[in-house]
Structures are given as structure tokens and as C-alpha cells.
Motif scaffolding. Structure first.
Motif, short mmCIF file in Angstrom:
data_model
loop_
_atom_site.label_atom_id
_atom_site.label_comp_id
_atom_site.label_asym_id
_atom_site.label_seq_id
_atom_site.Cartn_x
_atom_site.Cartn_y
_atom_site.Cartn_z
N ALA A 121 38.81 30.71 12.62
CA ALA A 121 38.89 29.12 12.35
C ALA A 121 39.86 28.69 11.48
N ASP A 122 40.67 29.09 10.84
CA ASP A 122 41.21 29.31 10.37
C ASP A 122 43.08 29.07 10.51
N VAL A 123 43.30 30.40 11.79
CA VAL A 123 44.31 30.63 12.69
C VAL A 123 44.54 29.29 13.42
N MET A 124 43.41 29.18 14.00
CA MET A 124 43.13 28.09 15.14
C MET A 124 43.89 27.03 14.80
N VAL A 125 42.97 26.36 13.14
CA VAL A 125 43.35 25.11 12.83
C VAL A 125 44.47 25.14 12.50
N ARG A 126 45.37 26.00 12.00
CA ARG A 126 47.39 26.13 11.91
C ARG A 126 47.64 26.85 12.91
N ILE A 127 47.32 26.83 13.84
CA ILE A 127 48.33 26.93 15.53
C ILE A 127 47.80 25.20 15.85
N ILE A 128 46.47 24.66 15.90
CA ILE A 128 46.51 23.37 16.47
C ILE A 128 47.79 22.14 15.50
N ARG A 129 47.33 22.16 14.35
CA ARG A 129 48.33 21.16 13.46
C ARG A 129 50.04 22.24 13.71
N ALA A 130 49.73 23.06 14.32
CA ALA A 130 51.38 23.66 14.06
C ALA A 130 52.17 22.94 15.39
N MET A 131 51.19 22.72 16.11
CA MET A 131 51.53 21.99 17.24
C MET A 131 51.26 20.62 17.15
N GLY A 132 51.05 19.84 16.04
CA GLY A 132 50.77 18.39 16.49
C GLY A 132 49.77 17.50 17.50
N ALA A 133 48.73 18.98 17.97
CA ALA A 133 47.99 18.57 18.98
C ALA A 133 46.71 18.21 18.15
N SER A 134 45.56 17.30 19.62
CA SER A 134 44.02 16.62 18.70
C SER A 134 43.60 18.46 18.83
N ALA A 135 42.48 18.44 18.43
CA ALA A 135 41.75 19.66 18.24
C ALA A 135 40.75 19.24 19.96
N ASP A 136 40.56 18.27 19.67
CA ASP A 136 39.89 17.29 21.75
C ASP A 136 40.53 18.01 22.65
N ALA A 137 41.98 18.26 22.97
CA ALA A 137 42.77 18.28 23.89
C ALA A 137 42.68 19.27 24.17
N ILE A 138 43.05 20.40 23.08
CA ILE A 138 42.50 22.00 23.41
C ILE A 138 40.77 22.52 23.36
N PHE A 139 39.96 22.36 23.02
CA PHE A 139 38.73 22.44 23.10
C PHE A 139 37.80 21.35 24.28
N TYR A 140 38.31 20.22 24.28
CA TYR A 140 38.14 19.75 25.24
C TYR A 140 38.59 19.09 26.39
N GLY A 141 39.94 19.80 27.34
CA GLY A 141 41.47 19.36 27.37
C GLY A 141 40.38 18.67 28.50
N PRO A 142 40.08 19.15 30.35
CA PRO A 142 40.30 18.26 31.19
C PRO A 142 39.09 17.73 31.36
N GLN A 143 37.66 17.89 30.48
CA GLN A 143 36.90 16.24 30.19
C GLN A 143 37.78 15.91 29.32
N GLN A 144 38.29 15.63 28.02
CA GLN A 144 38.32 14.33 27.42
C GLN A 144 40.19 13.53 28.24
#
Length: 121
Positions: free
Chosen positions: A51-74
Motif C-alpha cells: 500500500a505504501d508503494v502504491m500511495v507513493r506512485i499515485i502521489r508521484a504522478m499527481g494522480a487521483s486514486a480514483d483514476a487508478i482504482f476506478y478509472g473507466p467507472q469514474q
């Protein structure tokens, strides 16, 4: 426990989001303090990060976690909210016209697909 099949959609979405934002794998790996090879394995669904690595990756991109986990649904939810906002601004007569147009589109699609009345789209 998450298995590879469950994570595969997230990993694919993670890569798509990184590319959409215009970052190279090396840039994000450096910012997330992981190796580019490890990030590649994550994006390909070969490795499941903690989980901590996933958070670092998402933050490094400046992305929304929703965009990663719920992409097309979002995206569908965002489009639906946008359409609802537009429709709420319409008069009752305009809303009836919109409903008629949508009904016509669905009828045409149903005929083109050759579906019977009792079958779902």
C-alpha cells in the motif's frame, strides 16, 4: 489478499494514467523511490505493490486514486453527473425532448443488435 487478476485493472489504469499525464516510467519511479523495472512489473500486473508503494506512485504522478482504482467507472460517473447538471437546467419540455431522443437512440441500437424485447442490451 489481492490476486493478480484483481490488480490487473489497476495496473493497466496506472500505466494509462501515467502516460496520459505525460510522465515517463523513469520519472515516476524516481519520484516514488522505486526502480523503473519494479514500476514496469507493477504496470504489467506482474508485481503487486504494498500500500505504501502504491500511495507513493499515485502521489508521484499527481494522480487521483480514483483514476487508478476506478478509472473507466469514474469517467462514466463524471459524465453522468455532467449530463444530469445539463438536464436540470432544461425546461420540462426540453427534458421530454431529451428523453425522446435517448429512447430513439436505444430503440435503434436494440434493432441493430437484433435483440428481442425481453433480452437485455
Amino acid at each position: 489478499m489481492v490476486i493478480n487478476d484483481e490488480f490487473k485493472g489497476c495496473s493497466t489504469q496506472m500505466r494509462a494514467e501515467r502516460e496520459r499525464l505525460g510522465y515517463s516510467r523513469e520519472q515516476i519511479a524516481e519520484r516514488a523511490h522505486i526502480s523503473p523495472r519494479y514500476l514496469a512489473a507493477i504496470e504489467l500486473g506482474e508485481k503487486i505493490p504494498k500500500a505504501d508503494v502504491m500511495v507513493r506512485i499515485i502521489r508521484a504522478m499527481g494522480a487521483s486514486a480514483d483514476a487508478i482504482f476506478y478509472g473507466p467507472q469514474q469517467e462514466v460517473e463524471n459524465e453522468s453527473k455532467h449530463l444530469a447538471q445539463i438536464i436540470l437546467q432544461c425546461t420540462p419540455k426540453e427534458r421530454m425532448l431529451i428523453a425522446a431522443i435517448v429512447d430513439t437512440i436505444l430503440d435503434v441500437r436494440q434493432r441493430e443488435c437484433g435483440l428481442g424485447e425481453t433480452e437485455e442490451l
